[in-house]
Design an enzyme around this catalytic site. Structure first.
Site, PDB file in Angstrom:
ATOM      1  N   GLU A 191      -0.643  -5.725   7.860  1.00  0.00           N
ATOM      2  CA  GLU A 191       0.161  -5.179   6.762  1.00  0.00           C
ATOM      3  C   GLU A 191       0.631  -3.755   7.081  1.00  0.00           C
ATOM      4  O   GLU A 191       1.806  -3.416   6.886  1.00  0.00           O
ATOM      5  CB  GLU A 191      -0.676  -5.168   5.478  1.00  0.00           C
ATOM      6  CG  GLU A 191       0.060  -4.579   4.276  1.00  0.00           C
ATOM      7  CD  GLU A 191      -0.842  -4.423   3.054  1.00  0.00           C
ATOM      8  OE1 GLU A 191      -0.498  -4.949   1.997  1.00  0.00           O
ATOM      9  OE2 GLU A 191      -1.886  -3.769   3.161  1.00  0.00           O
ATOM     10  N   SER A 219       4.817  -9.988  -7.111  1.00  0.00           N
ATOM     11  CA  SER A 219       5.050  -8.606  -7.542  1.00  0.00           C
ATOM     12  C   SER A 219       5.607  -7.783  -6.383  1.00  0.00           C
ATOM     13  O   SER A 219       5.146  -7.908  -5.244  1.00  0.00           O
ATOM     14  CB  SER A 219       3.726  -8.000  -8.022  1.00  0.00           C
ATOM     15  OG  SER A 219       3.859  -6.603  -8.114  1.00  0.00           O
ATOM     16  N   GLU A 261       8.437  -2.515   6.783  1.00  0.00           N
ATOM     17  CA  GLU A 261       8.778  -2.078   5.418  1.00  0.00           C
ATOM     18  C   GLU A 261       7.815  -1.003   4.913  1.00  0.00           C
ATOM     19  O   GLU A 261       8.090  -0.340   3.907  1.00  0.00           O
ATOM     20  CB  GLU A 261       8.693  -3.238   4.409  1.00  0.00           C
ATOM     21  CG  GLU A 261       9.429  -4.502   4.764  1.00  0.00           C
ATOM     22  CD  GLU A 261       8.652  -5.386   5.712  1.00  0.00           C
ATOM     23  OE1 GLU A 261       9.022  -5.375   6.907  1.00  0.00           O
ATOM     24  OE2 GLU A 261       7.706  -6.069   5.299  1.00  0.00           O
ATOM     25  N   CYS A 270     -11.882  -9.661  -1.727  1.00  0.00           N
ATOM     26  CA  CYS A 270     -12.132  -8.760  -0.589  1.00  0.00           C
ATOM     27  C   CYS A 270     -13.617  -8.664  -0.227  1.00  0.00           C
ATOM     28  O   CYS A 270     -13.952  -8.354   0.914  1.00  0.00           O
ATOM     29  CB  CYS A 270     -11.616  -7.370  -0.900  1.00  0.00           C
ATOM     30  SG  CYS A 270      -9.935  -7.370  -1.491  1.00  0.00           S
ATOM     31  N   CYS A 282      -1.620  -7.820  -3.737  1.00  0.00           N
ATOM     32  CA  CYS A 282      -2.469  -6.854  -3.018  1.00  0.00           C
ATOM     33  C   CYS A 282      -3.143  -7.442  -1.788  1.00  0.00           C
ATOM     34  O   CYS A 282      -3.664  -6.688  -0.974  1.00  0.00           O
ATOM     35  CB  CYS A 282      -3.563  -6.263  -3.882  1.00  0.00           C
ATOM     36  SG  CYS A 282      -3.557  -6.678  -5.544  1.00  0.00           S
ATOM     37  N   LYS A 329      -5.075  -6.501   6.756  1.00  0.00           N
ATOM     38  CA  LYS A 329      -4.598  -5.152   6.417  1.00  0.00           C
ATOM     39  C   LYS A 329      -4.073  -4.443   7.659  1.00  0.00           C
ATOM     40  O   LYS A 329      -3.229  -3.561   7.562  1.00  0.00           O
ATOM     41  CB  LYS A 329      -5.727  -4.325   5.791  1.00  0.00           C
ATOM     42  CG  LYS A 329      -6.090  -4.764   4.392  1.00  0.00           C
ATOM     43  CD  LYS A 329      -5.180  -4.155   3.359  1.00  0.00           C
ATOM     44  CE  LYS A 329      -5.466  -4.709   1.970  1.00  0.00           C
ATOM     45  NZ  LYS A 329      -4.353  -4.507   1.048  1.00  0.00           N
ATOM     46  N   GLU A 335       5.491  -3.861 -14.526  1.00  0.00           N
ATOM     47  CA  GLU A 335       6.371  -4.918 -13.994  1.00  0.00           C
ATOM     48  C   GLU A 335       6.169  -6.201 -14.809  1.00  0.00           C
ATOM     49  O   GLU A 335       7.131  -6.874 -15.195  1.00  0.00           O
ATOM     50  CB  GLU A 335       6.048  -5.158 -12.511  1.00  0.00           C
ATOM     51  CG  GLU A 335       7.019  -6.125 -11.831  1.00  0.00           C
ATOM     52  CD  GLU A 335       6.656  -6.412 -10.364  1.00  0.00           C
ATOM     53  OE1 GLU A 335       5.649  -5.870  -9.856  1.00  0.00           O
ATOM     54  OE2 GLU A 335       7.388  -7.210  -9.751  1.00  0.00           O
ATOM     55  N   GLU A 391       2.137  -2.489 -11.584  1.00  0.00           N
ATOM     56  CA  GLU A 391       2.181  -3.950 -11.751  1.00  0.00           C
ATOM     57  C   GLU A 391       2.129  -4.332 -13.234  1.00  0.00           C
ATOM     58  O   GLU A 391       2.794  -5.268 -13.667  1.00  0.00           O
ATOM     59  CB  GLU A 391       1.013  -4.585 -10.995  1.00  0.00           C
ATOM     60  CG  GLU A 391       1.307  -6.003 -10.549  1.00  0.00           C
ATOM     61  CD  GLU A 391       0.315  -6.448  -9.472  1.00  0.00           C
ATOM     62  OE1 GLU A 391       0.695  -6.450  -8.306  1.00  0.00           O
ATOM     63  OE2 GLU A 391      -0.840  -6.761  -9.821  1.00  0.00           O
TER      64      GLU A 391
END
Ligand code: SF4
Ligand code: SF4
Ligand code: SF4
Ligand code: FES
Length: 583
Positions: free
Chosen positions: A372, A330, A377, A514, A310, A369, A293, A290
């Site tokens: 996710e 990102s 993907e 988190c 994230c 999560k 990036e 990141e």
């Protein structure tokens, strides 16, 4: 009644015959707490606006005929409050009996048994069998919504306190659940009574974190983990997210925010995991990708501000509500998914194990999560990168089921190589942590000079939005940090209106990041997030290496396997794309 004010903006009153002085505007429940009296509550939650719907907190006030709710009324000079008269006790008991009359009392099978506010109050008030005829007798059981990977909603157990609606609307700004109808028909519902999967729900689990009973809970995936651990053909490895180690101990009676990393690693080995690895390692890799990036976008006039990716609740939110801004997000996968992709490629190669034999379990503070890891993907390795996600709460249940005495465990260390991490990886678990970790690395990348002062205190703390200007040796970079999706919405509206001059934005879907995730131990006590945050900064302070690019295991990963950040291999394994989702 006219209430007298005193010049110091304090009021003195009596609670159960004990004199107490508190600031003006103090609620009766808080004044009572000061003299050691805990008034029972159900709809009240310290993090949410007061609704006063349940009436469990009624108290008597000398000179007034009607009982008053202690959660919604402020004290005044000279008030005489009685919290423990016969009429108060009897009324509270009747209120509870009425709630229980329409509640399926199957505590033995209920996930919240032992940590259910209704069950605790029923026990405290000595309510056994329901005295009122059950309103649910003969009624059809409502279907349980379990058609998504993250959250189960059992409306049969809902006591209609409204906390979930408040958090979803006021804190998250999502509005996936709402109140519907009036009087006896009053209920909590999604729009058009759809399942959560078909609603704008982003699976953040914040509704679970405030629900006082077992009406909302995480999808239980512990059976799949046990099954994998019992399968001798499988090589079962586990990664643990940074925020878990400062919250898990709470499930075993340790102080809030206690650091239990070593005991947690030992417990995971005792459960039978073949290797115990650390998501913090993958967080360090995230910073490499990141950070580069960000630099690339600055140097080549790419889309700015760059926004972190994230937090999967946040990713779901931007896909649902701001698909036109997806180019700002990102492309870097979250640390959980980076770990999974590397586990089934890099680690598989290093350990000489076929990736189809490797089973990756994640321990996460987050219900999103689970969603996710199930996204199509997320298979950069050619396999599903992360096989199963369990929350901090589920891990605690597994440890208890195995009869492991957590508090008595010796400390052990993570396995190599994916268990080696830095202080920067640890602070990913708190709001501002990803930003701070990125700045510690980007500064040195841009300036080529050593960063002397590693603490970026201006992005720390629990404020909803923080911003700062960082001087990278002449290059001024404006950054912002938001936690909680309603705060994220404010920043997204600014970007849409062209009023945003930030270069880099960190967004975490849950308040506090988190540490306050929807899979963390449930507590309605104020202050838990602050304690957990302090635990993470302590881990950072105690770390020998505190910058991601100095992690020797990460340096070796790039030397032996990935080449360099943003290499074609990194791109295919560690980066992803996003999709507009229907509202
Ligand atoms: S929600 Fe609470 S009272 Fe209801 S069944 Fe579950 S543990 Fe028992
Ligand atoms: S998981 Fe989050 S978005 Fe979904 S209903 Fe609960 S609070 Fe709302
Ligand atoms: S689901 Fe839970 S938090 Fe929401 S209204 Fe029902 S009992 Fe309250
Ligand atoms: S806790 Fe006060 S009315 Fe519900």
């Amino acid at each position: 009644m006219q209430h007298i004010k005193n010049v110091n903006n304090e009021v003195t009153l009596m609670v159960d015959g004990v004199s107490v002085t508190v600031p003006e505007g103090t609620l009766i429940i808080d004044a009572a707490k000061k003299v050691g009296v805990q008034i029972p509550v159900l709809c009240y939650h310290p993090d949410l606006a007061v609704r006063a719907t349940c009436r469990v907190c009624l108290v008597e006030i000398k000179g007034q005929k009607k009982l008053k709710t202690a959660c919604s009324n402020e004290v005044w000079e000279g008030a005489e409050i009685i919290t423990n008269s016969k009429v108060v006790r009897d009324t509270r008991k009747t209120v509870l009996e009425l709630i229980l009359a329409s509640h399926p009392q199957d505590c033995l099978q209920c996930i919240r048994s032992g940590n259910c506010e209704l069950q605790q109050l029923a026990t405290t008030f000595g309510i056994g069998k329901p005295v009122f005829e059950s309103a649910i007798n003969g009624e059809k059981k409502l279907p349980i919504d379990k058609g998504n990977p993250s959250i189960v909603r059992d409306a049969n157990k809902c006591i209609k306190c409204g906390r979930c609606v408040a958090v979803c609307q006021e804190i998250q700004g999502v509005g996936a659940i709402n109140t519907a109808n009036r009087s006896r028909e009053y209920e909590i519902s999604t729009a058009y009574d759809k399942k959560l999967e078909g609603s704008p729900c982003v699976f953040c689990g914040q509704c679970i974190a405030v629900c006082p009973v077992g009406a909302l809970y995480e999808k239980n995936n512990t059976d799949e983990v046990w099954e994998a651990l019992d399968d001798e053909e499988k090589h079962v490895i586990v990664q643990v997210a940074p925020a878990v180690r400062v919250a898990l101990g709470e499930e075993f009676g340790m102080e809030r925010g206690s650091i239990s990393t070593g005991k947690m690693v030992t417990a995971l080995r005792r459960l039978g995991f073949d290797k115990v690895f650390d998501t913090n390692f993958a967080a360090d890799v995230t910073i490499m990708e990141e950070g580069n990036e960000l630099l690339g976008r600055i140097q080549h006039h790419g889309v700015l501000p760059l926004i972190t990716s994230c937090s999967p609740g946040w990713v779901n939110f931007v896909e649902t509500f701001y698909p036109e801004l997806l180019s700002h997000v990102s492309t870097c996968k979250s640390p959980q998914q980076i770990f999974g992709a590397l586990a089934k490629t890099y680690y598989a190669q290093k350990a000489g194990i076929s990736p189809d034999k490797i089973f990756v379990v994640s321990i996460m503070p987050c219900t999103a999560k689970k969603y996710e890891s199930s996204r199509r993907e997320m298979n950069g390795s050619g396999y599903r990168d992360v096989d199963i996600v369990v929350t901090t709460r589920e891990l605690a249940r597994m440890i208890k089921e195995a009869g492991i005495e957590f508090r008595a465990l010796e400390d052990e260390s993570f396995d190599d190589p994916m268990g080696i991490s830095t202080g920067a990886g640890a602070i990913f678990g708190t709001t501002g942590g990803v930003m701070e970790a990125a700045l510690r690395t980007v500064y040195e990348m841009v300036t080529g000079q050593e960063l002397k002062q590693l603490d970026f205190k201006m992005v720390r703390g629990l404020a909803g939005i923080k911003d700062a200007e960082i001087d990278l040796n002449g290059l001024k970079v404006k950054v912002a940090v938001a936690n909680g999706l309603k705060n994220a919405r404010l920043l997204m509206e600014k970007i849409k209106a062209g009023e945003c001059n930030y270069t880099f934005i960190e967004i975490m879907g849950c308040l506090g990041g988190c540490i306050g995730g929807g899979g963390q131990p449930i507590t309605s006590q104020a202050g838990a997030k602050g304690n957990r945050m302090e635990g993470l900064y302590q881990i950072d302070r105690d770390s020998v290496i505190r910058q991601s690019h100095k992690n020797p295991a990460v340096i070796k990963l790039y030397e032996d396997f990935l080449g360099k950040p943003l290499s074609p291999k990194s791109h295919s394994l560690l980066h992803t794309h996003y999709l507009a989702r229907k509202k």
